[in-house]
Design a protein around this motif. Structure first.
Motif, short mmCIF file in Angstrom:
data_model
loop_
_atom_site.label_atom_id
_atom_site.label_comp_id
_atom_site.label_asym_id
_atom_site.label_seq_id
_atom_site.Cartn_x
_atom_site.Cartn_y
_atom_site.Cartn_z
N MET A 1 10.12 20.06 30.91
CA MET A 1 9.75 19.98 29.50
C MET A 1 9.72 18.51 29.05
SD MET A 1 9.22 23.05 28.40
CE MET A 1 9.32 22.83 26.63
N PRO A 2 8.82 18.16 28.12
CA PRO A 2 8.77 16.78 27.64
C PRO A 2 10.07 16.39 26.93
CG PRO A 2 6.82 18.01 26.96
CD PRO A 2 7.76 19.00 27.53
N THR A 3 10.49 15.15 27.16
CA THR A 3 11.70 14.66 26.50
C THR A 3 11.37 13.91 25.22
OG1 THR A 3 11.67 12.55 27.68
CG2 THR A 3 12.79 14.39 28.75
N PHE A 4 10.16 13.34 25.13
CA PHE A 4 9.68 12.57 23.98
C PHE A 4 10.45 11.26 23.77
CE2 PHE A 4 8.38 16.92 23.05
CZ PHE A 4 7.03 16.74 22.74
N ASN A 5 11.37 10.94 24.69
CA ASN A 5 12.09 9.67 24.54
C ASN A 5 12.39 9.00 25.87
OD1 ASN A 5 14.11 11.29 25.55
ND2 ASN A 5 15.27 11.40 23.63
N ASN A 6 11.96 9.61 26.98
CA ASN A 6 12.20 9.04 28.31
C ASN A 6 10.85 8.87 29.01
OD1 ASN A 6 12.82 8.51 31.02
ND2 ASN A 6 14.72 9.69 30.93
N PRO A 7 10.25 7.67 28.92
CA PRO A 7 8.91 7.49 29.48
C PRO A 7 8.82 7.74 30.98
CG PRO A 7 9.84 5.37 28.83
CD PRO A 7 10.76 6.42 28.31
N THR A 8 9.81 7.35 31.76
CA THR A 8 9.71 7.54 33.21
C THR A 8 9.78 9.02 33.58
OG1 THR A 8 12.10 7.18 33.41
CG2 THR A 8 10.66 5.27 33.72
N ALA A 9 10.66 9.77 32.93
CA ALA A 9 10.76 11.20 33.22
C ALA A 9 9.49 11.93 32.81
CB ALA A 9 11.97 11.80 32.50
N ASN A 10 8.95 11.57 31.64
CA ASN A 10 7.73 12.22 31.18
C ASN A 10 6.54 11.85 32.07
OD1 ASN A 10 8.80 13.67 29.01
ND2 ASN A 10 8.68 11.91 27.64
N ALA A 11 6.50 10.60 32.55
CA ALA A 11 5.41 10.19 33.43
C ALA A 11 5.45 10.99 34.73
CB ALA A 11 5.50 8.70 33.72
N THR A 12 6.65 11.21 35.28
CA THR A 12 6.78 12.01 36.50
C THR A 12 6.32 13.44 36.26
OG1 THR A 12 8.65 10.67 37.25
CG2 THR A 12 8.40 12.85 38.23
N GLU A 13 6.72 14.00 35.12
CA GLU A 13 6.33 15.37 34.81
C GLU A 13 4.82 15.48 34.60
OE1 GLU A 13 7.38 18.90 31.56
OE2 GLU A 13 8.58 17.08 31.67
N ALA A 14 4.22 14.49 33.94
CA ALA A 14 2.77 14.49 33.73
C ALA A 14 2.02 14.39 35.06
CB ALA A 14 2.37 13.34 32.81
N SER A 15 2.54 13.57 35.97
CA SER A 15 1.90 13.44 37.28
C SER A 15 1.91 14.77 38.03
CB SER A 15 2.62 12.35 38.09
OG SER A 15 2.08 12.26 39.39
N GLU A 16 3.06 15.45 38.01
CA GLU A 16 3.15 16.74 38.69
C GLU A 16 2.25 17.78 38.04
OE1 GLU A 16 4.84 17.65 41.58
OE2 GLU A 16 4.87 15.47 41.69
N ALA A 17 2.17 17.73 36.70
CA ALA A 17 1.31 18.69 35.99
C ALA A 17 -0.16 18.47 36.37
CB ALA A 17 1.50 18.55 34.49
N LEU A 18 -0.57 17.22 36.48
CA LEU A 18 -1.96 16.93 36.86
C LEU A 18 -2.23 17.35 38.31
CD1 LEU A 18 -2.54 13.48 35.13
CD2 LEU A 18 -3.66 15.66 34.60
N ARG A 19 -1.23 17.18 39.18
CA ARG A 19 -1.39 17.66 40.56
C ARG A 19 -1.61 19.17 40.57
NH1 ARG A 19 2.91 17.47 44.05
NH2 ARG A 19 1.45 17.95 45.71
N GLY A 20 -0.83 19.87 39.77
CA GLY A 20 -0.99 21.32 39.70
C GLY A 20 -2.33 21.71 39.13
N LEU A 21 -2.80 20.99 38.11
CA LEU A 21 -4.10 21.28 37.52
C LEU A 21 -5.23 21.02 38.52
CD1 LEU A 21 -5.77 22.04 35.03
CD2 LEU A 21 -5.74 19.62 34.36
#
Length: 260
Positions: A1-21
């Protein structure tokens, strides 16, 4: 889930989401889903544009803290400014990406997707109406040079006797899965007719589309598919039983898309 305050964690999550897409969009069972995906992708491009712009700002804002591995602050600041310039260029390119995705989404939204066809549409075969060469072909080649191919097709259509020509072609095997042509032949179509001609070899041929892909009778010759050099002959409405000038083949050859 997005943290909205941790750019590195959100960037990792976004990368994985794009891989899945990327993996999930290899196949669309329902093409109507493409519209919803485009909507989410467009929102993602907007967010990515903002991220790139903010990364550029961070590099230029904190350039006084930038050093290279040897501790040179001037070199570090130069690299920070270079990164800022490159990110600004990337942001400009993302503006163009946004516009193109937006246009694609608008076009996709105008599509009414129909169910998958249950029957395979008939694929036309081509039957020979007439083949001319030598002096007989010279007259037609002159018509092509003088009046164009449409006039030549109209002239050769006089050889087409309708069902009689159809039956003659089926009986003698002058039916082809594709328009038979040689390497130097020119081809043009008009309506249900196809004209092939060759000024250098001095021959012309008119074929007519035959939409039904009927299985030939057990005793009937198979349809030819591969052209070879023409033989000296003239085939008119009723075709004589002789070798064809084509070699015989071994076989006959909102956020959702609208769905109807």
């Amino acid at each position: 889930m997005p943290t909205f305050n941790n750019p590195t964690a959100n960037a990792t999550e976004a990368s994985e989401a794009l891989r899945g897409l990327a993996h999930a969009t290899r196949v669309f069972e329902d093409p109507g889903d493409t519209y919803a995906v485009l909507g989410d992708l467009l929102a993602g491009v907007r967010s990515l544009r903002q991220v790139v712009d903010q990364l550029a700002t961070a590099h230029v804002t904190h350039r006084v803290r930038a050093h290279d591995d040897a501790g040179d602050q001037a070199a570090g600041a130069t690299n920070a400014l270079t990164a800022t310039a490159e990110l600004q260029q990337a942001a400009a390119l993302l503006d163009a990406v946004h516009d193109r995705v937006d246009a694609a989404m608008a076009a996709s939204g105008r599509i009414a997707w129909h169910p998958e066809p249950t029957e395979t549409p008939s694929v036309p075969r081509w039957m020979s109406v007439v083949f001319l060469q030598g002096q007989d072909a010279d007259e037609v080649l002159a018509i092509i040079d003088r009046d164009g191919t449409d006039a030549a097709i109209e002239h050769l259509a006089g050889f087409d006797m309708g069902e009689e020509t159809t039956q003659a072609a089926l009986i003698n095997g002058y039916v082809y899965d594709t328009i038979p042509t040689g390497s130097l032949d020119r081809t043009t179509t008009a309506g249900s007719y196809a004209l092939t001609y060759n000024h250098d070899h001095g021959h012309v041929s008119l074929l007519r589309a035959h939409p039904e892909r009927r299985e030939p009778d057990a005793g009937a010759p198979s349809a030819r598919t591969t052209p070879t050099l023409p033989r000296a002959r003239r085939q008119a409405a009723v075709v004589e039983e002789e070798d064809d000038w084509f070699a015989p083949s071994q076989s006959s050859s909102a956020l959702r898309g609208r769905a109807l």
